[in-house]
Design a protein around this motif. Structure first.
Motif, PDB file in Angstrom:
ATOM      1  N   SER A   1       0.841  -1.043   0.121  1.00 36.06           N
ATOM      2  CA  SER A   1      -0.062   0.185  -0.148  1.00 36.06           C
ATOM      3  C   SER A   1       1.019   1.353   0.026  1.00 36.06           C
ATOM      4  N   GLN A   2       0.406   2.228  -0.946  1.00 40.80           N
ATOM      5  CA  GLN A   2       1.286   3.372  -1.016  1.00 40.80           C
ATOM      6  C   GLN A   2       0.733   4.644  -0.232  1.00 40.80           C
ATOM      7  N   ARG A   3      -0.220   4.201   0.682  1.00 39.50           N
ATOM      8  CA  ARG A   3      -0.748   5.446   1.219  1.00 39.50           C
ATOM      9  C   ARG A   3       0.399   6.307   2.333  1.00 39.50           C
ATOM     10  N   ALA A   4       1.143   5.280   2.803  1.00 37.97           N
ATOM     11  CA  ALA A   4       2.285   6.205   3.671  1.00 37.97           C
ATOM     12  C   ALA A   4       3.129   7.153   2.891  1.00 37.97           C
ATOM     13  N   ALA A   5       3.386   6.764   1.463  1.00 35.83           N
ATOM     14  CA  ALA A   5       3.885   7.718   0.766  1.00 35.83           C
ATOM     15  C   ALA A   5       3.297   9.090   0.221  1.00 35.83           C
ATOM     16  N   ILE A   6       1.887   8.754  -0.072  1.00 34.52           N
ATOM     17  CA  ILE A   6       1.036   9.761  -0.313  1.00 34.52           C
ATOM     18  C   ILE A   6       0.808  10.718   0.840  1.00 34.52           C
ATOM     19  N   GLU A   7       0.963  10.238   2.211  1.00 33.70           N
ATOM     20  CA  GLU A   7       0.872  11.028   3.380  1.00 33.70           C
ATOM     21  C   GLU A   7       1.962  11.829   3.466  1.00 33.70           C
ATOM     22  N   ASN A   8       3.343  10.973   3.289  1.00 34.65           N
ATOM     23  CA  ASN A   8       4.779  11.614   3.663  1.00 34.65           C
ATOM     24  C   ASN A   8       5.461  11.440   2.309  1.00 34.65           C
ATOM     25  N   PRO A   9       5.527  12.416   1.448  1.00 37.43           N
ATOM     26  CA  PRO A   9       6.317  12.285   0.226  1.00 37.43           C
ATOM     27  C   PRO A   9       7.866  11.983   0.500  1.00 37.43           C
ATOM     28  N   LYS A  10       8.341  12.000   1.744  1.00 39.99           N
ATOM     29  CA  LYS A  10       9.694  11.512   2.031  1.00 39.99           C
ATOM     30  C   LYS A  10      10.034  10.293   1.895  1.00 39.99           C
ATOM     31  N   LEU A  11       8.642   9.240   1.788  1.00 37.80           N
ATOM     32  CA  LEU A  11       8.854   7.977   1.360  1.00 37.80           C
ATOM     33  C   LEU A  11       8.597   7.599   0.184  1.00 37.80           C
ATOM     34  N   ILE A  12       8.745   8.435  -0.598  1.00 43.66           N
ATOM     35  CA  ILE A  12       8.227   8.115  -2.119  1.00 43.66           C
ATOM     36  C   ILE A  12       9.334   7.303  -2.720  1.00 43.66           C
ATOM     37  N   HIS A  13      10.726   7.589  -2.310  1.00 41.83           N
ATOM     38  CA  HIS A  13      11.600   6.504  -2.954  1.00 41.83           C
ATOM     39  C   HIS A  13      11.701   5.114  -2.385  1.00 41.83           C
ATOM     40  N   SER A  14      11.011   5.031  -1.477  1.00 46.34           N
ATOM     41  CA  SER A  14      10.906   3.356  -0.852  1.00 46.34           C
ATOM     42  C   SER A  14      10.135   2.573  -1.703  1.00 46.34           C
ATOM     43  N   PHE A  15       9.265   3.482  -2.628  1.00 44.54           N
ATOM     44  CA  PHE A  15       8.565   2.666  -3.830  1.00 44.54           C
ATOM     45  C   PHE A  15       8.855   2.902  -4.945  1.00 44.54           C
ATOM     46  N   SER A  16       9.561   4.141  -5.351  1.00 40.05           N
ATOM     47  CA  SER A  16       9.869   4.325  -6.828  1.00 40.05           C
ATOM     48  C   SER A  16      10.995   3.959  -7.048  1.00 40.05           C
ATOM     49  N   ILE A  17      11.947   3.111  -6.213  1.00 37.10           N
ATOM     50  CA  ILE A  17      13.151   2.517  -6.369  1.00 37.10           C
ATOM     51  C   ILE A  17      13.032   1.306  -7.195  1.00 37.10           C
ATOM     52  N   VAL A  18      11.571   0.757  -7.243  1.00 31.64           N
ATOM     53  CA  VAL A  18      11.470  -0.577  -8.098  1.00 31.64           C
ATOM     54  C   VAL A  18      11.227  -0.131  -9.315  1.00 31.64           C
ATOM     55  N   ARG A  19      10.842   0.746 -10.027  1.00 33.14           N
ATOM     56  CA  ARG A  19      10.869   1.335 -11.215  1.00 33.14           C
ATOM     57  C   ARG A  19      12.390   1.646 -11.658  1.00 33.14           C
ATOM     58  N   GLU A  20      13.193   2.308 -10.932  1.00 34.09           N
ATOM     59  CA  GLU A  20      14.627   2.506 -11.242  1.00 34.09           C
ATOM     60  C   GLU A  20      15.374   1.245 -11.426  1.00 34.09           C
ATOM     61  N   ASN A  21      15.243   0.266 -10.772  1.00 35.09           N
ATOM     62  CA  ASN A  21      15.794  -1.192 -10.960  1.00 35.09           C
ATOM     63  C   ASN A  21      15.286  -2.107 -11.965  1.00 35.09           C
ATOM     64  N   ALA A  22      13.985  -1.882 -12.401  1.00 33.77           N
ATOM     65  CA  ALA A  22      13.157  -2.475 -13.490  1.00 33.77           C
ATOM     66  C   ALA A  22      12.617  -1.736 -14.338  1.00 33.77           C
ATOM     67  N   PRO A  23      13.485  -1.045 -15.063  1.00 35.40           N
ATOM     68  CA  PRO A  23      12.594  -0.039 -16.054  1.00 35.40           C
ATOM     69  C   PRO A  23      11.679  -0.502 -17.029  1.00 35.40           C
ATOM     70  N   HIS A  24      11.664  -1.981 -17.429  1.00 34.55           N
ATOM     71  CA  HIS A  24      10.598  -2.436 -18.412  1.00 34.55           C
ATOM     72  C   HIS A  24       9.871  -3.435 -17.638  1.00 34.55           C
ATOM     73  N   ALA A  25       9.879  -3.744 -16.406  1.00 33.75           N
ATOM     74  CA  ALA A  25       8.946  -4.598 -15.780  1.00 33.75           C
ATOM     75  C   ALA A  25       7.496  -4.100 -15.688  1.00 33.75           C
ATOM     76  N   PHE A  26       6.738  -5.347 -15.601  1.00 33.58           N
ATOM     77  CA  PHE A  26       5.293  -5.035 -15.365  1.00 33.58           C
ATOM     78  C   PHE A  26       5.168  -4.659 -13.668  1.00 33.58           C
ATOM     79  N   LEU A  27       4.777  -3.341 -13.505  1.00 34.37           N
ATOM     80  CA  LEU A  27       4.776  -2.899 -12.098  1.00 34.37           C
ATOM     81  C   LEU A  27       3.444  -2.693 -11.663  1.00 34.37           C
TER      82      LEU A  27
END
Length: 377
Positions: free
Chosen positions: A94-120
């Motif tokens: 659940s991404q609710r925590a990062a929507i409430e606190n943008p400082k946590l966004i990178h804990s999610f966005s890292i997945v696209r950085e590492n997997a640029p073409h994956a189905f996320l």
């Protein structure tokens, strides 16, 4: 307690406590008919699979686990690297925590950085739609990981036994319909361990939802998880679930069949107690498109690290190949036509629900032929 702190507690409990349901996912009551002369070459087995408009190299998804805490970023970092290596799918927690606190966004966005073409797959809880969340927040979640789809997780059991749970589930189907008309990616309706059913799938398909994650009973149980969490905080659970913690819900095998009966043209993730390639193959043979797992991923990461997770996925992929080979198939689509037997408790429960097992298997083949038209099976 903040959403961020709760996410860390969930990880700790899932990894270190017994949160698995005592009830079976009923996959033990499915058996492949072995073909001792398959007239095929194991090396030629094709595991690629279409899913919601994309192509995977193997029919597997690591379903939504975590994010929303700095410690969780390490987990998402490792998982996404493995996902990228094998070109399988991945959901975040659940991404609710990062929507409430943008400082946590990178804990999610890292997945696209590492997997640029994956189905996320992005992730938001359905109860948030009754707490002010709209298309705006869902699109933030999607953009956060440049997601290919978004899971709206439906978890009334978990919310009912969470100390601070959100239990207002009124009028959510109409809100899902409204969002689905405007959203930029497919919505996946996802249970969290208590399973979907045919009646709900029919309603959701009627409002143009086409993707589902059954997350059936028989794996990680979030009623039990929240009860343990409450006990650790207070010395006893504030809301005692009793037998609900182990036995409430629709077992995975039954839930897959009901989901397919409810929407023959849908995309289905079969999850809930999937632990190896045989479980995954059975889930697909029953009618799902791909198989999902979460708990064993966290457990293996803790014990064996990223390399151990890579080896685990590699073993699952080889097991899937050999099952297709040993049942006389050529590719993942062959599993939908494989000869299987349904017996025991699963057969009994299907009959009680008005589904004759052999008739279902024939319907499944006919209804899915259109999906196979471009594949030699």
């Amino acid at each position: 307690m903040s959403t961020e702190e709760r996410k860390l507690e969930h990880i700790d409990i899932v990894v270190n406590e017994n949160v698995q349901s005592k009830e079976s996912n009923l996959l033990d009551y499915v058996r492949f008919v072995h073909n001792p002369l398959p007239e095929n070459d194991l090396d030629s087995i094709d595991l690629s699979k279409d899913f919601c408009g994309s192509s995977l190299d193997a029919p597997l998804v690591i379903t939504g686990i975590t994010g929303g805490h700095p410690e969780a970023e390490k987990i998402n970092d490792s998982i996404s690297k493995v996902v990228n290596k094998f070109n399988i799918a991945m959901g975040v927690g659940s991404q609710r925590a990062a929507i409430e606190n943008p400082k946590l966004i990178h804990s999610f966005s890292i997945v696209r950085e590492n997997a640029p073409h994956a189905f996320l797959i992005a992730n938001i809880g359905v109860a948030q739609l009754n707490k002010g969340y709209s298309i705006k927040e869902l699109e933030k979640a999607i953009d956060m990981i440049k997601a290919n789809a978004i899971a709206i997780h439906v978890n009334p059991g978990q919310e009912a036994y969470q100390d601070e749970g959100d239990t207002n589930f009124l009028n959510l189907i109409s809100k899902i319909e409204e969002i689905n008309e405007k959203i930029s990616v497919p919505i996946i309706i996802k249970e969290v361990g208590n399973g979907l059913n045919e009646e709900l799938i029919k309603v959701l398909r009627s409002i143009n939802i086409k993707c589902f994650d059954v997350a059936g009973l028989g794996g990680t149980n979030w009623i039990k998880t929240e009860s343990i969490r409450s006990r650790k905080k207070h010395g006893y659970p504030l809301k005692e679930p009793g037998k609900l913690a182990d036995f409430w819900g629709n077992p995975t095998a039954l839930s897959i069949i009901e989901a397919r009966m409810g929407a023959m043209d849908s995309y289905i993730i079969g999850s809930g107690g999937i632990r190896d390639g045989l479980d995954a193959a059975k889930a697909i043979a029953l009618g799902s498109d791909i198989a999902g797992m979460a708990f064993p991923i966290l457990k293996i990461l803790k014990i064996e690290g990223e390399k151990g997770l890579e080896n685990y996925i590699k073993k699952m992929i080889y097991q899937l190949k050999t099952i297709i080979f040993l049942s006389g198939g050529k590719n993942v689509y062959s599993l939908w036509k494989s000869k299987i037997t349904i017996w025991g408790r699963l057969g009994d429960e299907l009959l009680i629900r008005g589904i004759e097992p052999n008739e279902y298997l024939n319907k499944r083949i006919q209804a899915l032929l259109w999906r196979m038209k471009d594949h030699v099976i």
